[in-house]
Scaffold this active site. Structure first.
Site, PDB file in Angstrom:
ATOM      1  N   TYR A  67      -6.844  15.477  -9.317  1.00 50.73           N
ATOM      2  CA  TYR A  67      -6.114  14.402  -9.995  1.00 50.73           C
ATOM      3  C   TYR A  67      -5.057  14.979 -10.944  1.00 50.73           C
ATOM      4  CZ  TYR A  67      -5.249  10.569 -13.282  1.00 50.73           C
ATOM      5  OH  TYR A  67      -4.643   9.618 -14.077  1.00 50.73           O
ATOM      6  N   ASP A 123       0.891  -1.171   0.000  1.00 54.14           N
ATOM      7  CA  ASP A 123       0.000   0.000   0.000  1.00 54.14           C
ATOM      8  C   ASP A 123       0.922   1.211   0.000  1.00 54.14           C
ATOM      9  OD1 ASP A 123      -1.575   2.205   0.636  1.00 54.14           O
ATOM     10  OD2 ASP A 123      -2.848   1.091   2.020  1.00 54.14           O
TER      11      ASP A 123
END
Ligand code: NDP
Length: 281
Positions: free
Chosen positions: A192, A61
Protein backbone atom coordinates in the site's frame (compact mmCIF):
# COMPACT_ATOMS: atom_id res chain seq x y z
CA UNK A 1 -21.34 29.12 -20.33
CA UNK A 2 -21.33 25.30 -20.07
CA UNK A 3 -22.18 23.67 -16.74
CA UNK A 4 -19.11 22.90 -14.64
CA UNK A 5 -18.61 19.35 -13.48
CA UNK A 6 -16.70 17.49 -10.76
CA UNK A 7 -15.98 13.75 -10.49
CA UNK A 8 -14.93 11.92 -7.31
CA UNK A 9 -13.76 8.32 -7.70
CA UNK A 10 -14.66 5.65 -5.14
CA UNK A 11 -17.17 7.90 -3.40
CA UNK A 12 -19.91 5.53 -2.25
CA UNK A 13 -18.38 5.59 1.25
CA UNK A 14 -15.57 6.93 3.39
CA UNK A 15 -13.56 10.03 2.56
CA UNK A 16 -14.81 10.11 -1.05
CA UNK A 17 -18.40 10.27 0.15
CA UNK A 18 -17.55 13.25 2.36
CA UNK A 19 -15.70 14.93 -0.52
CA UNK A 20 -18.87 14.65 -2.63
CA UNK A 21 -20.93 16.09 0.22
CA UNK A 22 -18.50 19.00 0.65
CA UNK A 23 -18.41 19.73 -3.07
CA UNK A 24 -22.23 19.68 -3.18
CA UNK A 25 -22.12 22.47 -0.58
CA UNK A 26 -19.39 24.58 -2.17
CA UNK A 27 -18.93 23.85 -5.89
CA UNK A 28 -21.06 25.70 -8.41
CA UNK A 29 -21.63 22.85 -10.83
CA UNK A 30 -22.68 19.23 -11.05
CA UNK A 31 -20.95 16.79 -8.70
CA UNK A 32 -20.62 13.11 -9.66
CA UNK A 33 -20.49 10.46 -6.99
CA UNK A 34 -18.98 7.40 -8.68
CA UNK A 35 -18.78 3.81 -7.51
CA UNK A 36 -17.75 0.51 -9.02
CA UNK A 37 -20.83 -1.12 -7.51
CA UNK A 38 -23.91 0.62 -8.93
CA UNK A 39 -26.16 -0.45 -6.07
CA UNK A 40 -23.80 0.92 -3.39
CA UNK A 41 -23.43 4.12 -5.41
CA UNK A 42 -27.16 4.63 -5.64
CA UNK A 43 -27.62 3.97 -1.93
CA UNK A 44 -25.02 6.65 -1.23
CA UNK A 45 -26.85 9.06 -3.53
CA UNK A 46 -30.06 8.33 -1.66
CA UNK A 47 -28.54 9.08 1.71
CA UNK A 48 -27.10 12.37 0.40
CA UNK A 49 -30.52 13.20 -1.09
CA UNK A 50 -31.99 12.66 2.38
CA UNK A 51 -29.53 15.26 3.70
CA UNK A 52 -30.74 17.70 1.04
CA UNK A 53 -27.88 17.30 -1.48
CA UNK A 54 -28.27 16.38 -5.15
CA UNK A 55 -25.11 14.73 -6.48
CA UNK A 56 -25.38 12.81 -9.73
CA UNK A 57 -24.23 9.22 -10.20
CA UNK A 58 -22.03 7.42 -12.72
CA UNK A 59 -20.58 3.93 -12.46
CA UNK A 60 -16.77 3.82 -12.42
CA UNK A 61 -14.40 0.96 -11.68
CA UNK A 62 -10.90 2.40 -12.02
CA UNK A 63 -9.46 -1.03 -12.85
CA UNK A 64 -11.88 -1.54 -15.76
CA UNK A 65 -10.89 0.26 -18.96
CA UNK A 66 -14.38 -0.11 -20.48
CA UNK A 67 -15.92 1.51 -17.40
CA UNK A 68 -13.43 4.40 -17.58
CA UNK A 69 -14.12 4.91 -21.29
CA UNK A 70 -17.88 5.01 -20.65
CA UNK A 71 -17.44 7.77 -18.09
CA UNK A 72 -15.13 9.67 -20.43
CA UNK A 73 -17.63 9.51 -23.32
CA UNK A 74 -20.46 10.51 -21.03
CA UNK A 75 -18.58 13.56 -19.72
CA UNK A 76 -17.49 14.58 -23.21
CA UNK A 77 -20.98 14.29 -24.68
CA UNK A 78 -22.84 15.81 -21.74
CA UNK A 79 -20.48 18.50 -20.44
CA UNK A 80 -17.82 18.87 -23.12
CA UNK A 81 -15.10 18.81 -20.44
CA UNK A 82 -14.19 18.30 -16.80
CA UNK A 83 -13.42 20.88 -14.09
CA UNK A 84 -12.60 18.85 -10.97
CA UNK A 85 -11.24 15.30 -10.71
CA UNK A 86 -10.64 13.77 -7.29
CA UNK A 87 -8.82 10.44 -7.51
CA UNK A 88 -9.94 9.05 -4.19
CA UNK A 89 -10.61 5.37 -4.96
CA UNK A 90 -8.11 3.12 -3.25
CA UNK A 91 -7.67 -0.17 -1.46
CA UNK A 92 -5.42 -1.72 1.16
CA UNK A 93 -4.97 -5.20 2.53
CA UNK A 94 -5.45 -5.44 6.28
CA UNK A 95 -2.26 -5.90 8.31
CA UNK A 96 -3.46 -9.35 9.32
CA UNK A 97 -4.16 -10.44 5.74
CA UNK A 98 -2.69 -13.86 4.96
CA UNK A 99 -2.39 -12.95 1.24
CA UNK A 100 1.19 -13.42 0.02
CA UNK A 101 3.17 -10.19 -0.31
CA UNK A 102 3.62 -10.71 -4.06
CA UNK A 103 -0.17 -10.78 -4.49
CA UNK A 104 -0.59 -7.71 -2.28
CA UNK A 105 2.00 -5.78 -4.30
CA UNK A 106 0.31 -6.60 -7.61
CA UNK A 107 -3.33 -6.17 -6.57
CA UNK A 108 -2.83 -3.00 -4.53
CA UNK A 109 -0.91 -1.27 -7.31
CA UNK A 110 -3.43 -2.41 -9.89
CA UNK A 111 -6.01 -0.18 -8.20
CA UNK A 112 -4.05 2.55 -6.43
CA UNK A 113 -1.34 3.26 -9.00
CA UNK A 114 -2.33 1.79 -12.38
CA UNK A 115 -6.06 2.48 -11.90
CA UNK A 116 -5.37 6.12 -11.06
CA UNK A 117 -3.08 6.46 -14.09
CA UNK A 118 -5.75 4.92 -16.35
CA UNK A 119 -8.33 7.42 -15.10
CA UNK A 120 -5.90 10.30 -15.68
CA UNK A 121 -4.98 9.09 -19.17
CA UNK A 122 -8.66 9.00 -20.14
CA UNK A 123 -9.90 12.14 -18.40
CA UNK A 124 -6.97 14.60 -18.57
CA UNK A 125 -7.74 15.42 -22.23
CA UNK A 126 -11.15 16.65 -21.01
CA UNK A 127 -9.76 19.00 -18.36
CA UNK A 128 -10.72 22.59 -19.04
CA UNK A 129 -8.57 25.64 -18.23
CA UNK A 130 -8.54 26.23 -14.43
CA UNK A 131 -9.34 22.55 -13.76
CA UNK A 132 -8.21 21.07 -10.45
CA UNK A 133 -7.07 17.49 -9.93
CA UNK A 134 -6.56 15.95 -6.49
CA UNK A 135 -4.98 12.59 -5.76
CA UNK A 136 -5.49 10.92 -2.39
CA UNK A 137 -1.99 9.87 -1.43
CA UNK A 138 -1.02 9.16 2.18
CA UNK A 139 1.43 9.70 5.01
CA UNK A 140 2.29 6.08 4.19
CA UNK A 141 4.11 7.34 1.09
CA UNK A 142 6.35 9.46 3.33
CA UNK A 143 7.29 6.54 5.55
CA UNK A 144 7.83 4.23 2.58
CA UNK A 145 10.13 6.51 0.61
CA UNK A 146 12.34 6.95 3.68
CA UNK A 147 12.53 3.17 4.05
CA UNK A 148 13.76 2.74 0.46
CA UNK A 149 17.51 2.33 -0.10
CA UNK A 150 19.37 5.55 -1.02
CA UNK A 151 19.65 4.29 -4.62
CA UNK A 152 15.90 3.63 -4.92
CA UNK A 153 15.08 6.95 -3.21
CA UNK A 154 17.27 8.77 -5.72
CA UNK A 155 15.34 7.22 -8.60
CA UNK A 156 11.92 8.18 -7.21
CA UNK A 157 13.08 11.67 -6.21
CA UNK A 158 14.84 12.47 -9.48
CA UNK A 159 13.24 15.82 -10.41
CA UNK A 160 13.29 14.87 -14.09
CA UNK A 161 11.69 11.43 -13.69
CA UNK A 162 9.07 10.65 -16.36
CA UNK A 163 5.82 8.71 -15.97
CA UNK A 164 7.35 5.89 -18.02
CA UNK A 165 10.31 5.72 -15.64
CA UNK A 166 8.03 5.87 -12.60
CA UNK A 167 5.84 3.07 -13.98
CA UNK A 168 8.97 1.01 -14.67
CA UNK A 169 10.00 1.49 -11.02
CA UNK A 170 6.55 0.43 -9.79
CA UNK A 171 6.73 -2.66 -12.02
CA UNK A 172 10.23 -3.37 -10.74
CA UNK A 173 8.88 -3.29 -7.18
CA UNK A 174 6.04 -5.68 -8.10
CA UNK A 175 8.38 -8.03 -9.94
CA UNK A 176 10.87 -7.97 -7.06
CA UNK A 177 8.02 -8.81 -4.66
CA UNK A 178 7.10 -11.78 -6.85
CA UNK A 179 10.72 -12.95 -6.80
CA UNK A 180 10.90 -12.47 -3.03
CA UNK A 181 13.74 -9.97 -3.41
CA UNK A 182 12.09 -6.56 -2.94
CA UNK A 183 13.99 -5.90 0.29
CA UNK A 184 17.27 -6.92 -1.31
CA UNK A 185 16.51 -4.47 -4.11
CA UNK A 186 15.90 -1.62 -1.64
CA UNK A 187 12.09 -1.56 -1.38
CA UNK A 188 10.13 -1.73 1.90
CA UNK A 189 7.62 -4.48 2.68
CA UNK A 190 4.44 -2.46 2.27
CA UNK A 191 2.44 -2.76 -0.92
CA UNK A 192 0.00 0.00 0.00
CA UNK A 193 2.72 2.48 1.00
CA UNK A 194 4.63 1.85 -2.21
CA UNK A 195 1.48 2.42 -4.28
CA UNK A 196 1.16 5.83 -2.60
CA UNK A 197 4.84 6.64 -3.26
CA UNK A 198 3.84 6.16 -6.90
CA UNK A 199 0.96 8.63 -6.49
CA UNK A 200 3.02 11.29 -4.71
CA UNK A 201 5.74 11.16 -7.38
CA UNK A 202 3.17 11.02 -10.20
CA UNK A 203 1.73 14.32 -9.00
CA UNK A 204 5.01 16.21 -9.49
CA UNK A 205 5.41 14.82 -13.01
CA UNK A 206 1.83 15.56 -14.03
CA UNK A 207 2.10 19.17 -12.87
CA UNK A 208 5.25 19.59 -14.97
CA UNK A 209 3.30 18.31 -17.97
CA UNK A 210 0.18 20.37 -17.26
CA UNK A 211 2.19 23.55 -16.70
CA UNK A 212 3.55 23.11 -20.24
CA UNK A 213 0.04 22.43 -21.62
CA UNK A 214 -1.69 25.01 -23.80
CA UNK A 215 -4.72 24.93 -21.48
CA UNK A 216 -4.03 27.52 -18.80
CA UNK A 217 -3.99 27.14 -15.04
CA UNK A 218 -4.60 23.42 -14.55
CA UNK A 219 -3.39 22.26 -11.15
CA UNK A 220 -2.82 18.80 -9.72
CA UNK A 221 -1.89 18.09 -6.10
CA UNK A 222 -1.72 15.01 -3.93
CA UNK A 223 -2.68 14.99 -0.29
CA UNK A 224 -2.72 13.10 2.96
CA UNK A 225 -6.22 13.22 4.46
CA UNK A 226 -4.93 12.26 7.92
CA UNK A 227 -5.83 9.08 9.79
CA UNK A 228 -9.56 8.78 9.19
CA UNK A 229 -12.35 6.65 10.66
CA UNK A 230 -13.26 4.53 7.60
CA UNK A 231 -13.47 0.89 6.58
CA UNK A 232 -9.91 1.17 5.22
CA UNK A 233 -8.50 2.13 8.62
CA UNK A 234 -10.77 -0.48 10.32
CA UNK A 235 -12.32 2.60 11.97
CA UNK A 236 -9.16 3.21 14.00
CA UNK A 237 -8.49 6.68 12.59
CA UNK A 238 -9.55 9.51 14.90
CA UNK A 239 -10.60 11.93 12.14
CA UNK A 240 -14.17 12.02 10.86
CA UNK A 241 -14.70 11.57 7.11
CA UNK A 242 -15.55 15.28 6.88
CA UNK A 243 -12.25 16.20 8.56
CA UNK A 244 -10.46 13.83 6.16
CA UNK A 245 -12.22 15.49 3.24
CA UNK A 246 -11.16 19.01 4.25
CA UNK A 247 -7.78 19.15 2.46
CA UNK A 248 -8.98 17.32 -0.69
CA UNK A 249 -11.93 19.74 -0.97
CA UNK A 250 -9.66 22.75 -0.38
CA UNK A 251 -7.40 21.52 -3.21
CA UNK A 252 -10.34 20.81 -5.53
CA UNK A 253 -11.59 24.37 -5.06
CA UNK A 254 -8.29 26.30 -5.36
CA UNK A 255 -9.24 29.62 -6.95
CA UNK A 256 -8.30 30.59 -10.50
CA UNK A 257 -4.74 31.79 -10.87
CA UNK A 258 -3.42 29.88 -7.81
CA UNK A 259 0.36 29.44 -8.03
CA UNK A 260 0.84 27.27 -4.94
CA UNK A 261 0.07 24.54 -4.07
CA UNK A 262 0.68 23.09 -7.53
CA UNK A 263 2.20 19.66 -8.09
CA UNK A 264 2.65 19.41 -4.34
CA UNK A 265 1.97 17.06 -1.44
CA UNK A 266 -0.46 18.75 0.94
CA UNK A 267 -1.63 17.85 4.44
CA UNK A 268 -3.81 20.00 6.70
CA UNK A 269 -3.87 22.53 3.82
CA UNK A 270 -0.06 22.95 4.08
CA UNK A 271 2.59 22.04 1.51
CA UNK A 272 5.27 19.47 2.45
CA UNK A 273 7.95 17.57 0.61
CA UNK A 274 6.29 14.17 0.66
CA UNK A 275 9.56 12.45 1.56
CA UNK A 276 10.00 14.73 4.60
CA UNK A 277 6.42 14.73 5.89
CA UNK A 278 5.78 13.47 9.46
CA UNK A 279 2.19 12.78 10.41
CA UNK A 280 1.13 14.02 13.84
CA UNK A 281 -2.05 12.61 15.36
P1 NDP B 1 -12.63 3.23 2.07
O1 NDP B 1 -12.14 1.84 2.03
O2 NDP B 1 -13.60 3.65 3.10
O3 NDP B 1 -13.24 3.64 0.64
C1 NDP B 1 -12.52 3.35 -0.51
C2 NDP B 1 -13.40 3.66 -1.71
O4 NDP B 1 -12.67 3.31 -2.90
C3 NDP B 1 -14.68 2.81 -1.71
O5 NDP B 1 -15.73 3.56 -2.25
C4 NDP B 1 -14.30 1.67 -2.66
O6 NDP B 1 -15.41 1.05 -3.27
C5 NDP B 1 -13.49 2.46 -3.67
N1 NDP B 1 -12.75 1.60 -4.57
C6 NDP B 1 -11.85 0.62 -4.29
N2 NDP B 1 -11.43 0.03 -5.42
C7 NDP B 1 -12.06 0.68 -6.45
C8 NDP B 1 -12.05 0.53 -7.84
N3 NDP B 1 -11.32 -0.41 -8.45
N4 NDP B 1 -12.79 1.37 -8.60
C9 NDP B 1 -13.54 2.32 -8.00
N5 NDP B 1 -13.63 2.49 -6.68
C10 NDP B 1 -12.89 1.67 -5.92
O7 NDP B 1 -11.31 4.12 2.14
P2 NDP B 1 -11.03 5.62 2.65
O8 NDP B 1 -12.24 6.46 2.48
O9 NDP B 1 -10.38 5.51 3.97
O10 NDP B 1 -9.90 6.05 1.62
C11 NDP B 1 -10.09 6.97 0.55
C12 NDP B 1 -8.72 7.32 0.01
O11 NDP B 1 -7.94 7.97 1.03
C13 NDP B 1 -7.91 6.11 -0.43
O12 NDP B 1 -7.19 6.42 -1.62
C14 NDP B 1 -6.95 5.89 0.73
O13 NDP B 1 -5.79 5.22 0.32
C15 NDP B 1 -6.70 7.31 1.18
N6 NDP B 1 -6.22 7.43 2.57
C16 NDP B 1 -7.03 7.04 3.61
C17 NDP B 1 -6.58 7.16 4.93
C18 NDP B 1 -7.42 6.78 6.10
O14 NDP B 1 -6.97 6.94 7.26
N7 NDP B 1 -8.64 6.27 5.92
C19 NDP B 1 -5.23 7.70 5.24
C20 NDP B 1 -4.47 8.09 4.05
C21 NDP B 1 -4.98 7.96 2.78
P3 NDP B 1 -16.12 -0.28 -2.63
O15 NDP B 1 -17.07 0.21 -1.57
O16 NDP B 1 -16.82 -0.89 -3.82
O17 NDP B 1 -15.04 -1.14 -2.07
Amino acid sequence: MSTKVAVVTGSNKGIGYAIVRGLCKQFKGDVFLTARNEELGKMAIQSLNEEGFSPKFHQLDITDQASIEKLKDFLKNTYGGLDILVNNAGMAYKNASPAPFAEQAEVTNKTNYFGTIAVCDALFPLLRPHARVVHLSSMASSYAIRKCSPEVQAKFLNPNITIEELTALMNDFIQAAKNGEHEKKGYPSSAYSMSKVGISVLTHIQQRQLSADSREDIIVNSCCPGYVDTDMSSHKGPKTIDEGADTPIYLALLPEGTKSPAGDFVADRKVYKFNEYEYKM
